[in-house]
Design an enzyme around this catalytic site. Structure first.
Site, short mmCIF file in Angstrom:
data_model
loop_
_atom_site.label_atom_id
_atom_site.label_comp_id
_atom_site.label_asym_id
_atom_site.label_seq_id
_atom_site.Cartn_x
_atom_site.Cartn_y
_atom_site.Cartn_z
N ALA A 122 0.83 -1.21 0.00
CA ALA A 122 0.00 0.00 0.00
C ALA A 122 0.87 1.26 0.00
O ALA A 122 0.59 2.21 -0.73
CB ALA A 122 -0.93 0.00 1.21
N GLU A 141 10.26 3.54 6.64
CA GLU A 141 10.02 2.12 6.92
C GLU A 141 10.84 1.72 8.14
O GLU A 141 12.06 1.91 8.18
CB GLU A 141 10.41 1.27 5.72
CG GLU A 141 10.49 -0.22 5.95
CD GLU A 141 9.20 -0.82 6.49
OE1 GLU A 141 9.29 -1.55 7.50
OE2 GLU A 141 8.12 -0.56 5.92
N ASN A 149 4.14 -7.09 4.74
CA ASN A 149 3.42 -8.34 4.54
C ASN A 149 3.25 -8.70 3.07
O ASN A 149 3.01 -9.86 2.74
CB ASN A 149 2.03 -8.26 5.20
CG ASN A 149 2.04 -8.76 6.62
OD1 ASN A 149 3.05 -9.27 7.11
ND2 ASN A 149 0.92 -8.63 7.30
N THR A 150 3.34 -7.70 2.19
CA THR A 150 3.10 -7.98 0.77
C THR A 150 4.14 -8.96 0.24
O THR A 150 3.81 -9.82 -0.59
CB THR A 150 3.13 -6.67 -0.04
OG1 THR A 150 2.21 -5.75 0.55
CG2 THR A 150 2.74 -6.92 -1.49
N GLY A 154 0.73 -14.52 -1.19
CA GLY A 154 0.79 -15.58 -2.19
C GLY A 154 0.96 -15.09 -3.61
O GLY A 154 1.56 -15.75 -4.44
N ASP A 385 1.55 -0.02 14.52
CA ASP A 385 2.09 1.35 14.61
C ASP A 385 1.19 2.39 13.95
O ASP A 385 0.93 3.46 14.51
CB ASP A 385 3.47 1.42 13.94
CG ASP A 385 4.51 0.57 14.65
OD1 ASP A 385 4.17 -0.55 15.06
OD2 ASP A 385 5.65 1.03 14.78
N ARG A 444 -12.03 -18.52 5.14
CA ARG A 444 -10.90 -18.84 6.01
C ARG A 444 -11.31 -19.08 7.46
O ARG A 444 -10.78 -19.96 8.13
CB ARG A 444 -9.86 -17.72 5.94
CG ARG A 444 -9.14 -17.70 4.60
CD ARG A 444 -8.24 -16.49 4.44
NE ARG A 444 -7.48 -16.59 3.19
CZ ARG A 444 -6.64 -15.68 2.75
NH1 ARG A 444 -6.46 -14.57 3.47
NH2 ARG A 444 -5.98 -15.84 1.62
N HIS A 551 -4.57 -11.84 9.43
CA HIS A 551 -5.01 -10.51 9.00
C HIS A 551 -5.89 -9.92 10.08
O HIS A 551 -6.72 -10.62 10.66
CB HIS A 551 -5.80 -10.64 7.69
CG HIS A 551 -6.06 -9.33 7.00
ND1 HIS A 551 -5.27 -8.85 5.99
CD2 HIS A 551 -7.04 -8.41 7.17
CE1 HIS A 551 -5.75 -7.70 5.55
NE2 HIS A 551 -6.81 -7.41 6.27
N GLU A 580 -4.16 -2.64 5.18
CA GLU A 580 -4.58 -3.24 6.45
C GLU A 580 -4.56 -2.23 7.59
O GLU A 580 -5.14 -2.47 8.64
CB GLU A 580 -3.67 -4.43 6.77
CG GLU A 580 -4.24 -5.38 7.79
CD GLU A 580 -3.40 -6.62 7.99
OE1 GLU A 580 -3.68 -7.38 8.93
OE2 GLU A 580 -2.45 -6.84 7.20
#
Length: 626
Positions: A122, A141, A149-150, A154, A385, A444, A551, A580
């Site tokens: 994102a 960062e 997480n990207t 998958g 954060d 899920r 998630h 997220e």
């Protein structure tokens, strides 16, 4: 030490070992080469750049692990230690040597247009789009490398593209799934979705009446599946569903995000349409390169080439707030030096809080219990954060109690891409007795609840043909995992059952029944929606799995323009959020493949809105000065 080149193998992050060549002289480490080809790209790349250089430059093994990549860091250190021992040296003495001296950097103050907090998908999308608007961009960062997480995702990204999907045949059960959905009583659909649902019913009716056998899809189907897939009730009886305006925004613009990424250089495999576990439909656009790294390295290279000022190892501690408007951020490097960034817009893209177990336990209202030692699929960086920064500005929160567990995670590490991870149409999930226990095509949370009620640990059963559909692996990786005992392989189902402690007769019967369901296109036991391949071609595989935190659906309240809202529903000036970090879209449960669509769609939207707001502010300021 005896001089020479020493070939050693050290434990890595995604594979069982990493081959290394360590060149030693009598009293010196001359060179370290790591073959990290078996590692998940993007997860520990910084380790292989940083640690060998630190060790050689400082002639010590007393070096710090790279944040977020502890396993790989210790793998490199232990590999060099093994070479030293093999050469007749004393590795413990090397580990007790002085640490490299780190020079503290000067405090820094920067003025820019846009500051992006978090360099995952994102954040990088927001940064690229801001650069495309000719804005000055700073990216902060907290970890040593970009990706968040990207990198661990998958890869398949949901976007309805009917003209493309028509090229693929419908699988057994897909048409029946559509008919079942269309038969849902209208009163079970929330009012804001009813008009769209009626349009979808008509689309499905026309498709079924046509007798077509291609894969049907539409943005309306994506919308309704996202809405129904996220509609949940928590332990206190509170119901939640995705905010219509956000869901509609996502499904309407997801395909534009795919095309935007392709224009930047991401290559998609147009010969395959797939869906991750819990995706509910085959609409996944899968990159040619493996996993989420396919996106991260393209976007990461783009921002560097186009002038973004990227800081890693730099954690944002506070927002700068003046007269109820956000004017920048105050950050801290790992050496304690301060970076102050004055900006017209702050975009929060620091992810959720899936790697912060205490925060998960604090907010959880969906699962009866979250163990203290539960594993997570998340990067260790994902600790809430961005959400806490939003709270500092008076932001409102939504859906924080809904935590998604990934049912098919590694039992020890929580990783997704060990073993054989295949599309759900080919999943065969069996408990420790060797029996199926759930519709493997379900959402899920449904799969995770079923797994927990069956003792937590279960196995994905695959054969040689099913293996070919795996997202994540190579034959070399499979062989290494079998050797390490983390993946089981046998030439017969009976032998496979014995290896994992099952009754062979039960497993054989389970697979025989499953194969018959594939033949007849109908699963009378668990009513699996879509049936793919049979399991009948040796060798056979069993991948151990257990649910892990994946998630966090809740986050900062945003509007369709990705502006962060306060408790009164008003936009906080200068503050935006995407991915997220924000809530309200996925509600109680996220569909597999929707997170990538979310981060790239709303990451772009946040940048576009920030640009529009700055333009409007500049115009207003210019008019008032005039």
């Amino acid at each position: 030490m005896k001089p020479g080149k020493y070939e050693v193998k050290a434990k890595g992050h995604g594979s069982s070992y990493m081959p290394m060549i360590v060149t030693l002289s009598e009293n010196k480490i001359d060179d370290i080469k790591v073959d990290a080809s078996g590692e998940t790209k993007g997860v520990a790349d910084e380790v292989f750049k940083r640690l060998p250089k630190e060790i050689v430059d400082n002639q010590t093994l007393n070096v710090d692990a790279v944040s977020g990549a502890t396993i790989s860091s210790h793998g490199v250190i232990d590999g060099v230690a093994a070479a030293i021992e093999e050469a007749g040296g004393n590795a413990e003495e090397w580990k007790e040597r002085a640490k490299p001296v780190e020079n503290k950097e000067q405090d820094e103050e920067i003025t820019t247009d846009v500051v992006v907090v978090g360099a995952g998908g994102a954040g990088l999308a927001a940064a690229v789009r801001s650069l495309q608007h000719d804005e000055n961009v700073v990216i902060l960062e907290k970890y040593p490398q970009i990706g968040g997480n990207t990198t661990r995702a998958g890869g398949p990204m949901n976007a309805a593209e009917p003209d493309w999907q028509k090229n693929f045949e419908a699988l057994p059960g897909e048409k029946e799934t559509l008919e079942e959905l269309a038969a849902t009583p209208i009163e079970k659909i929330d009012p804001e979705y009813q008009a769209d649902f009626k349009k979808l019913q008509k689309q499905i009716e026309e498709y079924v009446a046509s007798g077509a056998d291609y894969l049907f899809d539409s943005t309306l189907l994506h919308e309704i599946q996202t809405y129904l897939g996220g509609k949940r009730v928590d332990l206190n009886g509170n119901e939640i569903h995705g905010k219509y305006s956000l869901v509609h925004e996502l499904v309407t613009h997801a395909l534009n995000s795919v095309k935007w990424l392709a224009d930047l250089g991401v290559k998609f495999d147009n010969n395959d349409v797939t869906e991750p576990v819990g995706g509910l439909w085959r609409r996944g656009h899968k990159p040619v390169e493996p996993m989420g790294y396919a996106y991260i390295h393209i976007l990461g290279d783009w921002v560097k080439e186009h002038g973004a000022h990227l800081f890693t190892d730099t954690r944002v501690k506070h927002l700068i707030i003046e007269n109820d408007a956000i004017k920048g951020v105050i950050a801290e490097r790992k050496d304690g030096s301060k970076v102050t960034v004055h900006a017209k817009a702050v975009i929060l893209t620091a992810g959720g809080f899936g790697a912060n177990t205490k925060m998960v336990q604090k907010y959880n209202t969906y699962w009866k219990h979250i163990d203290d030692d539960i594993a997570t699929t998340n990067s260790p960086a994902i600790t809430g954060d961005g959400i806490n920064l939003g709270l500092e500005a008076g932001a409102d929160l939504v859906g924080m109690g809904f935590i998604q567990l990934m049912p098919v995670s590694d039992p020890k590490t929580g990783e997704l891409f060990t073993g054989l991870q295949t599309p759900p149409a080919n999943f065969i999930m069996v408990n420790q007795k060797g029996e199926r226990f759930v519709n493997e095509f379900a959402e899920r949370d449904t799969l995770a609840k079923a797994a927990i009620s069956n003792g937590g640990l279960f196995y994905l059963i695959a054969d040689d043909k099913i293996k070919e559909t795996a997202y994540n692996t190579t034959q070399e990786s499979i062989d290494a995992q079998v050797k390490a005992g983390t993946l089981f392989r046998a030439d017969t189902l009976e032998d496979l059952a014995k290896q994992v402690g099952m009754d062979p007769d039960i497993l054989v019967k389970t697979i025989k029944n499953y194969n018959s369901y594939v033949d007849q296109g109908n699963d009378p036991e668990f009513h699996k929606n879509v049936l793919g391949l049979k399991c009948e071609v040796a060798p056979f595989y069993a991948t151990p799995r257990r649910p892990a935190i994946h998630h966090t659906m809740g986050g900062l309240v945003i509007d369709t323009k990705a502006r962060v809202l306060n408790h009164a529903g008003q936009a906080i000036k200068g503050l935006y959020s995407a991915g997220e970090n924000a809530g309200g879209l996925h509600a109680g449960n996220r569909l597999g493949g929707n997170s990538l669509a979310d981060i790239f769609t709303f990451g772009r939207i946040a940048a576009n809105t920030a640009y529009d707001d700055m333009e409007e502010s500049d115009a207003t300021s210019g008019a008032s000065q005039h």
